[in-house]
Design an enzyme around this catalytic site. Structure first.
Site, PDB file in Angstrom:
ATOM      1  N   HIS A 169      22.997  57.130  32.317  1.00 14.26           N
ATOM      2  CA  HIS A 169      24.294  56.611  31.883  1.00 14.26           C
ATOM      3  C   HIS A 169      24.988  55.861  33.014  1.00 14.26           C
ATOM      4  CE1 HIS A 169      28.220  56.380  29.968  1.00 14.26           C
ATOM      5  NE2 HIS A 169      27.593  56.652  28.836  1.00 14.26           N
ATOM      6  N   PRO A 170      25.545  54.676  32.712  1.00 16.40           N
ATOM      7  CA  PRO A 170      26.110  53.823  33.765  1.00 16.40           C
ATOM      8  C   PRO A 170      27.544  54.132  34.168  1.00 16.40           C
ATOM      9  CG  PRO A 170      26.219  52.686  31.657  1.00 16.40           C
ATOM     10  CD  PRO A 170      25.505  53.985  31.393  1.00 16.40           C
ATOM     11  N   CYS A 171      28.121  55.226  33.666  1.00 15.14           N
ATOM     12  CA  CYS A 171      29.551  55.444  33.897  1.00 15.14           C
ATOM     13  C   CYS A 171      29.897  55.656  35.371  1.00 15.14           C
ATOM     14  CB  CYS A 171      30.055  56.616  33.053  1.00 15.14           C
ATOM     15  SG  CYS A 171      29.249  58.187  33.387  1.00 15.14           S
ATOM     16  N   HIS A 172      28.953  56.152  36.180  1.00 15.09           N
ATOM     17  CA  HIS A 172      29.238  56.386  37.597  1.00 15.09           C
ATOM     18  C   HIS A 172      28.604  55.333  38.511  1.00 15.09           C
ATOM     19  CE1 HIS A 172      31.051  60.148  36.521  1.00 15.09           C
ATOM     20  NE2 HIS A 172      29.917  60.651  36.068  1.00 15.09           N
TER      21      HIS A 172
END
Length: 220
Positions: A169-172
């Site tokens: 997941h690219p959220c961080h």
């Protein structure tokens, strides 16, 4: 170069992707670029979306993972006799467990960062479920990510293919890249900072979590 908040623009991503593929060809690392002609998320006047693809086998034996890049199905007919023998050993050795990995690198306009998608199959062609994929992650990363494993590793529809893939997941990603690039800036001159390849830096940071290692030569 990427912005100060750790993100990278769509145009910069495409430019670095082209450089990455050129380096891959020189190193014999078997990445290929694909073009999505029907991608209109950025509106008229923008470049068509590109993404990276790589196939490889990973040997899982006593919790040790080894990448078998020479055993790609798409490249098999062009292999040397020695590499073909190695490839057949990977496919036919019933005493070991081998997984086939397909990695895709795309761009997320929502987060302004690259995203790593992948899918994993057993020797018999059966796709692994989320729990099995997590079990195949090296233990050192399992320990670090235990508390957020189902948010860090998720199953999502591929943005171009419409099929379920696993996703880091690219959220961080932007926060991670901001820290990495700021550290690089502190440790080197501004000239060196401008030469930092965002895509290589990012992929070499997140890829090992799912068994994807970049040769050190990408950094030269």
């Amino acid at each position: 170069m990427c912005s100060e908040d750790g993100r990278i623009s769509f145009t910069e991503f495409n430019d670095e992707l082209d450089d990455f593929v050129q380096k891959s060809k020189a190193l014999g690392d078997h990445w290929e670029v694909r073009l999505e002609s029907e991608y209109h998320q950025f509106g008229p006047g923008h470049d068509k979306a590109k993404y990276l693809v790589k196939h490889c086998f990973r040997e899982v034996l006593a919790n040790i993972v080894q990448v078998k890049d020479n055993c790609q199905d798409s490249k098999y007919d062009t292999l040397s006799s020695t590499d073909k023998d190695d490839c057949e050993a990977v496919r036919d050795n019933s005493n070991n467990n081998y997984l086939k990995y397909e990695y895709h690198v795309t761009y997320s306009p929502s987060y302004g960062v690259p995203v790593l998608y992948f899918i994993t199959y057993t020797q018999d062609g059966c796709p692994l479920g989320l729990q099995d994929v997590w079990s195949a992650i090296p233990h050192v990363y399992q320990q670090r990510l235990q508390a957020e494993r189902w948010t860090f590793l998720t199953q999502q529809e591929h943005p171009f293919l419409g099929k379920p893939f696993f996703q880091l997941h690219p959220c961080h990603t932007a926060d991670m890249m901001k820290c990495i690039l700021m550290r690089a800036s502190d440790e080197s001159s501004l000239t060196t900072r401008r030469k930092t390849n965002y895509l290589v830096t990012w992929l070499s940071s997140v890829g090992p979590v799912v068994g994807l290692e970049l040769p050190l030569a990408y950094g030269t």
